[in-house]
Scaffold this active site. Structure first.
Site, PDB file in Angstrom:
ATOM      1  N   TYR A   1       4.515   6.249   9.797  1.00  0.00           N
ATOM      2  CA  TYR A   1       3.720   4.923   9.479  1.00  0.00           C
ATOM      3  C   TYR A   1       4.402   4.015   8.693  1.00  0.00           C
ATOM      4  O   TYR A   1       4.204   2.764   9.178  1.00  0.00           O
ATOM      5  CB  TYR A   1       2.457   5.475   8.847  1.00  0.00           C
ATOM      6  CG  TYR A   1       1.390   4.393   8.846  1.00  0.00           C
ATOM      7  CD1 TYR A   1       0.462   4.223  10.056  1.00  0.00           C
ATOM      8  CD2 TYR A   1       1.128   3.515   7.717  1.00  0.00           C
ATOM      9  CE1 TYR A   1      -0.371   3.477  10.103  1.00  0.00           C
ATOM     10  CE2 TYR A   1       0.207   2.585   7.973  1.00  0.00           C
ATOM     11  CZ  TYR A   1      -0.568   2.537   9.012  1.00  0.00           C
ATOM     12  OH  TYR A   1      -1.520   1.681   9.198  1.00  0.00           O
TER      13      TYR A   1
ATOM     14  N   PRO B   1      -2.487  -0.645  19.203  1.00  0.00           N
ATOM     15  CA  PRO B   1      -2.394  -0.806  17.696  1.00  0.00           C
ATOM     16  C   PRO B   1      -2.707   0.295  16.698  1.00  0.00           C
ATOM     17  O   PRO B   1      -2.396   0.030  15.636  1.00  0.00           O
ATOM     18  CB  PRO B   1      -3.465  -1.848  17.675  1.00  0.00           C
ATOM     19  CG  PRO B   1      -4.337  -1.692  18.860  1.00  0.00           C
ATOM     20  CD  PRO B   1      -3.567  -0.990  19.838  1.00  0.00           C
TER      21      PRO B   1
ATOM     22  N   HIS C   1       0.785  -1.165   0.039  1.00  0.00           N
ATOM     23  CA  HIS C   1      -0.103  -0.043  -0.054  1.00  0.00           C
ATOM     24  C   HIS C   1       0.906   1.145  -0.141  1.00  0.00           C
ATOM     25  O   HIS C   1       1.539   1.376   0.817  1.00  0.00           O
ATOM     26  CB  HIS C   1      -0.890  -0.029   1.237  1.00  0.00           C
ATOM     27  CG  HIS C   1      -2.019  -0.973   1.384  1.00  0.00           C
ATOM     28  ND1 HIS C   1      -2.888  -0.696   2.199  1.00  0.00           N
ATOM     29  CD2 HIS C   1      -2.249  -1.911   0.255  1.00  0.00           C
ATOM     30  CE1 HIS C   1      -3.679  -1.887   1.806  1.00  0.00           C
ATOM     31  NE2 HIS C   1      -3.202  -2.646   1.046  1.00  0.00           N
TER      32      HIS C   1
ATOM     33  N   TYR D   1      -8.748   5.193   8.127  1.00  0.00           N
ATOM     34  CA  TYR D   1      -8.679   5.516   9.623  1.00  0.00           C
ATOM     35  C   TYR D   1      -9.798   6.490   9.603  1.00  0.00           C
ATOM     36  O   TYR D   1      -9.755   7.433   9.047  1.00  0.00           O
ATOM     37  CB  TYR D   1      -7.302   5.957  10.002  1.00  0.00           C
ATOM     38  CG  TYR D   1      -6.365   4.910  10.420  1.00  0.00           C
ATOM     39  CD1 TYR D   1      -5.414   4.598   9.336  1.00  0.00           C
ATOM     40  CD2 TYR D   1      -6.025   4.809  11.660  1.00  0.00           C
ATOM     41  CE1 TYR D   1      -4.645   3.585   9.565  1.00  0.00           C
ATOM     42  CE2 TYR D   1      -5.101   3.700  11.946  1.00  0.00           C
ATOM     43  CZ  TYR D   1      -4.347   2.974  11.095  1.00  0.00           C
ATOM     44  OH  TYR D   1      -3.289   2.138  11.145  1.00  0.00           O
TER      45      TYR D   1
ATOM     46  N   LYS E   1       2.504  -0.533  15.276  1.00  0.00           N
ATOM     47  CA  LYS E   1       4.012  -0.752  15.495  1.00  0.00           C
ATOM     48  C   LYS E   1       4.559  -1.723  16.071  1.00  0.00           C
ATOM     49  O   LYS E   1       5.502  -2.211  16.153  1.00  0.00           O
ATOM     50  CB  LYS E   1       4.313   0.657  16.179  1.00  0.00           C
ATOM     51  CG  LYS E   1       4.467   2.056  15.351  1.00  0.00           C
ATOM     52  CD  LYS E   1       5.387   2.007  14.351  1.00  0.00           C
ATOM     53  CE  LYS E   1       5.256   3.099  13.546  1.00  0.00           C
ATOM     54  NZ  LYS E   1       5.149   2.612  11.973  1.00  0.00           N
TER      55      LYS E   1
HETATM   56  C1  LIG Z   1      -4.489  -9.596  21.388  1.00  0.00           C
HETATM   57  C2  LIG Z   1      -3.569  -9.065  20.605  1.00  0.00           C
HETATM   58  C3  LIG Z   1      -4.100  -8.387  19.318  1.00  0.00           C
HETATM   59  C4  LIG Z   1      -2.925  -7.484  18.811  1.00  0.00           C
HETATM   60  N1  LIG Z   1      -3.542  -6.802  17.444  1.00  0.00           N
HETATM   61  C5  LIG Z   1      -2.651  -6.121  16.824  1.00  0.00           C
HETATM   62  C6  LIG Z   1      -3.065  -5.354  15.744  1.00  0.00           C
HETATM   63  O1  LIG Z   1      -4.264  -5.458  15.397  1.00  0.00           O
HETATM   64  N2  LIG Z   1      -2.240  -4.525  15.046  1.00  0.00           N
HETATM   65  C7  LIG Z   1      -0.824  -4.577  15.414  1.00  0.00           C
HETATM   66  O2  LIG Z   1       0.024  -3.729  14.747  1.00  0.00           O
HETATM   67  N3  LIG Z   1      -0.356  -5.182  16.419  1.00  0.00           N
HETATM   68  C8  LIG Z   1      -1.248  -5.985  17.181  1.00  0.00           C
HETATM   69  N4  LIG Z   1      -0.984  -6.643  18.268  1.00  0.00           N
HETATM   70  C9  LIG Z   1       0.623  -6.521  18.675  1.00  0.00           C
HETATM   71  C10 LIG Z   1       1.476  -7.322  17.883  1.00  0.00           C
HETATM   72  O3  LIG Z   1       0.954  -8.681  17.761  1.00  0.00           O
HETATM   73  C11 LIG Z   1       2.658  -7.849  18.869  1.00  0.00           C
HETATM   74  O4  LIG Z   1       3.464  -6.443  19.153  1.00  0.00           O
HETATM   75  C12 LIG Z   1       3.444  -8.949  18.381  1.00  0.00           C
HETATM   76  O5  LIG Z   1       3.039 -10.154  18.695  1.00  0.00           O
HETATM   77  C13 LIG Z   1       4.951  -8.663  19.245  1.00  0.00           C
HETATM   78  O6  LIG Z   1       5.690 -10.017  18.944  1.00  0.00           O
HETATM   79  P1  LIG Z   1       6.505 -10.568  20.135  1.00  0.00           P
HETATM   80  O7  LIG Z   1       7.209 -11.707  19.435  1.00  0.00           O
HETATM   81  O8  LIG Z   1       7.302  -9.787  20.649  1.00  0.00           O
HETATM   82  O9  LIG Z   1       5.139 -11.082  21.256  1.00  0.00           O
HETATM   83  P2  LIG Z   1       4.184 -12.165  21.085  1.00  0.00           P
HETATM   84  O10 LIG Z   1       3.760 -12.282  19.639  1.00  0.00           O
HETATM   85  O11 LIG Z   1       3.179 -12.141  22.291  1.00  0.00           O
HETATM   86  O12 LIG Z   1       4.967 -13.515  21.195  1.00  0.00           O
HETATM   87  C14 LIG Z   1       5.457 -13.820  22.523  1.00  0.00           C
HETATM   88  C15 LIG Z   1       5.383 -15.421  22.618  1.00  0.00           C
HETATM   89  O13 LIG Z   1       5.676 -16.094  23.911  1.00  0.00           O
HETATM   90  C16 LIG Z   1       5.067 -17.106  24.106  1.00  0.00           C
HETATM   91  N5  LIG Z   1       5.252 -17.062  25.713  1.00  0.00           N
HETATM   92  C17 LIG Z   1       4.707 -16.444  26.754  1.00  0.00           C
HETATM   93  N6  LIG Z   1       5.039 -16.895  28.086  1.00  0.00           N
HETATM   94  C18 LIG Z   1       5.791 -17.915  27.696  1.00  0.00           C
HETATM   95  C19 LIG Z   1       6.631 -18.713  28.568  1.00  0.00           C
HETATM   96  N7  LIG Z   1       6.258 -18.521  29.878  1.00  0.00           N
HETATM   97  N8  LIG Z   1       7.525 -19.749  28.045  1.00  0.00           N
HETATM   98  C20 LIG Z   1       7.318 -19.830  26.695  1.00  0.00           C
HETATM   99  N9  LIG Z   1       6.822 -19.123  25.812  1.00  0.00           N
HETATM  100  C21 LIG Z   1       6.151 -18.003  26.420  1.00  0.00           C
HETATM  101  C22 LIG Z   1       3.680 -16.616  23.729  1.00  0.00           C
HETATM  102  O14 LIG Z   1       2.738 -17.617  23.810  1.00  0.00           O
HETATM  103  C23 LIG Z   1       3.996 -16.100  22.417  1.00  0.00           C
HETATM  104  O15 LIG Z   1       3.834 -17.003  21.596  1.00  0.00           O
HETATM  105  C24 LIG Z   1      -1.544  -7.386  18.979  1.00  0.00           C
HETATM  106  C25 LIG Z   1      -1.204  -7.963  20.055  1.00  0.00           C
HETATM  107  C26 LIG Z   1      -2.208  -8.805  21.071  1.00  0.00           C
HETATM  108  C27 LIG Z   1      -1.768  -9.549  22.277  1.00  0.00           C
END
Ligand SMILES: Cc1cc2nc3c(=O)[nH]c(=O)nc-3n(C[C@H](O)[C@H](O)[C@H](O)COP(=O)(O)OP(=O)(O)OC[C@H]3O[C@@H](n4cnc5c(N)ncnc54)[C@H](O)[C@@H]3O)c2cc1C
Length: 394
Positions: free
Chosen positions: A388, A296, A75, A204, A300
């Protein structure tokens, strides 16, 4: 107890943990990834879908851009809607060709799991009782239970990629950590819809009934969000009510409206901003949502997670190549600089486009004036566009 050794122990197989494992693999550095949920759960959960230019570039650089190039939707602009009209922000034109790509987080995770599996390096799902120990020593370790047995992985470093409810951040000494936090007085009701998107680009919208966002996941699936109460009960939102509210808040006087279709998934996401400082303790390094959460609105979260692990992998590479710890020592400060910039932008987008219960008519008129200014000033549009699409990772 089963005992193993690795160079970098990674807790969490979300985008941060999986990408870190892949970046380390490409540098010849061994890692051991543990995840407490099932592979299916990790792949299927519906979350982010907007990739910044630098995340897209990173996926290509690490050899995982094939499906993204085939199925991602580039986009070059987005729309702001307010006062009944849509205004296009030509992001690529304003940023020297940078753009966003719509490619679901589940697809990113699917690509990363396939790559990890291909390397044969360890990736354990459904582990229980995970814990990290001896973080301030040169020999930290991870313990967990899997297949009914206790395991200990001795590591040189541990990467806490375990999201906002993980175990790594709470393992840091409380008196060494400062958590900055802000909770917003609203949430998002998000729906996935089996319908071709009726706009090629995101919309938006600020409406006097609150925020709404038109987005998509693929040429056949539309993703829509509505601002709602923070403690909203999803049972109070039958499909008819959702469509009535979405249509009211999104439709514009040029005749555009979101195309309705069967709603296949509904969820409520609460909105908060969190930053943990510092992002390291001894030989533990936090990355992604374990260290910071953004509302969200600015899209980011996933992109920040990718930028963190890109930086961490580079620092670990320097350490293993020459014993130089400079980049590791700089990791927290540099990653926080980017995280705060993303916080500022996400807070601004959220404040500009949502209506808080405490706001009055003055605030709404001020928000409209702010958006009027934005779409009439090339400088203001450029500021929105460059934030963005995201700045390069360096
Ligand atoms: C419900 C939700 C909706 C979202 N929607 C959006 C959106 O619409 N747009 C947007 O831009 N961002 C969104 N986000 C944000 C985006 O998805 C996150 O910023 C992104 O997933 C970050 O990646 P990460 O790997 O840091 O964390 P995560 O994706 O949370 O990964 C962390 C992993 O660690 C695992 N874990 C946790 N505890 C333990 C443990 N004790 N032992 C082993 N493993 C463990 C979890 O199961 C998970 O798989 C959303 C986040 C959430 C929670």
């Amino acid at each position: 107890m089963m005992q193993t050794r690795t160079q970098v122990g990674i807790v969490g197989a979300g985008p941060a943990g999986l990408m870190l494992g892949h970046l380390l693999h490409l540098r010849g550095i061994d890692s051991f990834i543990i995840e407490n949920r099932s592979e299916e759960h990790v792949v299927e959960r519906v979350r982010a879908g907007v990739l910044e230019q630098s995340t897209v570039d990173l996926m290509h650089e690490v050899g995982l851009g094939g499906r993204l190039a085939a199925h991602g939707m580039r986009h070059e602009g987005l729309y702001l809607a307010f006062g009944g009209a849509r205004h296009r922000i030509p992001m690529a034109e304003l940023t020297g060709g940078r753009a966003i790509t719509i490619y679901g987080q589940n697809e990113v995770v699917r690509d990363l799991i396939a790559a990890r599996t291909g390397t044969g390096r360890p990736l354990r799902f459904e582990v229980e009782e995970a814990g990290v120990r001896d973080l301030a020593s040169l020999t930290p370790s991870i313990r967990f239970r899997s297949g009914g047995r206790l395991h200990e992985v001795a590591c040189d470093f541990i990467a806490g990629c375990d999201g906002s409810h993980g175990i790594c951040r709470p393992s840091m000494p409380a008196d060494r950590v400062h958590v900055y936090e802000r909770t917003y007085p609203f949430a998002w009701l998000g729906v996935l819809v089996d319908a071709a998107p009726s706009s090629d680009e995101l919309v938006y919208s600020l409406h006097d009934r609150g925020f709404a966002l038109f987005s998509m996941r693929s040429p056949h699936v539309t993703r829509l969000y509505l601002q709602c109460e923070p403690d909203e009960d999803i049972a109070r939102w039958p499909d008819d009510r959702i469509w009535a509210e979405l249509t009211t808040r999104l439709q514009t006087s040029d005749g555009w409206a979101p195309r309705a279709g069967p709603i296949t998934q509904k969820s409520i996401t609460r909105m908060r901003s969190v930053v943990v400082e510092p992002m390291d303790h001894g030989r533990l390094f936090l990355a992604g949502d374990a260290a910071h959460i953004v509302p969200p609105t600015g899209a980011k979260g996933l992109n920040l997670a990718m930028a963190d692990v890109w930086r961490l992998a580079r620092a670990l590479e320097a350490f293993y190549r020459s014993g130089d710890e400079t980049l590791l020592r700089e990791y927290s400060g540099r990653a926080l600089q980017r995280a705060w910039r993303a916080q500022r932008f996400s807070w601004w987008m959220t404040s500009a486009l949502h209506r808080a219960a405490a706001d009055n008519d003055f605030d709404y008129r001020r928000q409209l004036a702010d958006l009027e200014y934005l779409v009439s000033s090339r400088a203001a549009m450029t500021s929105l566009a460059e934030n963005y699409v995201g700045t390069p990772m360096e």
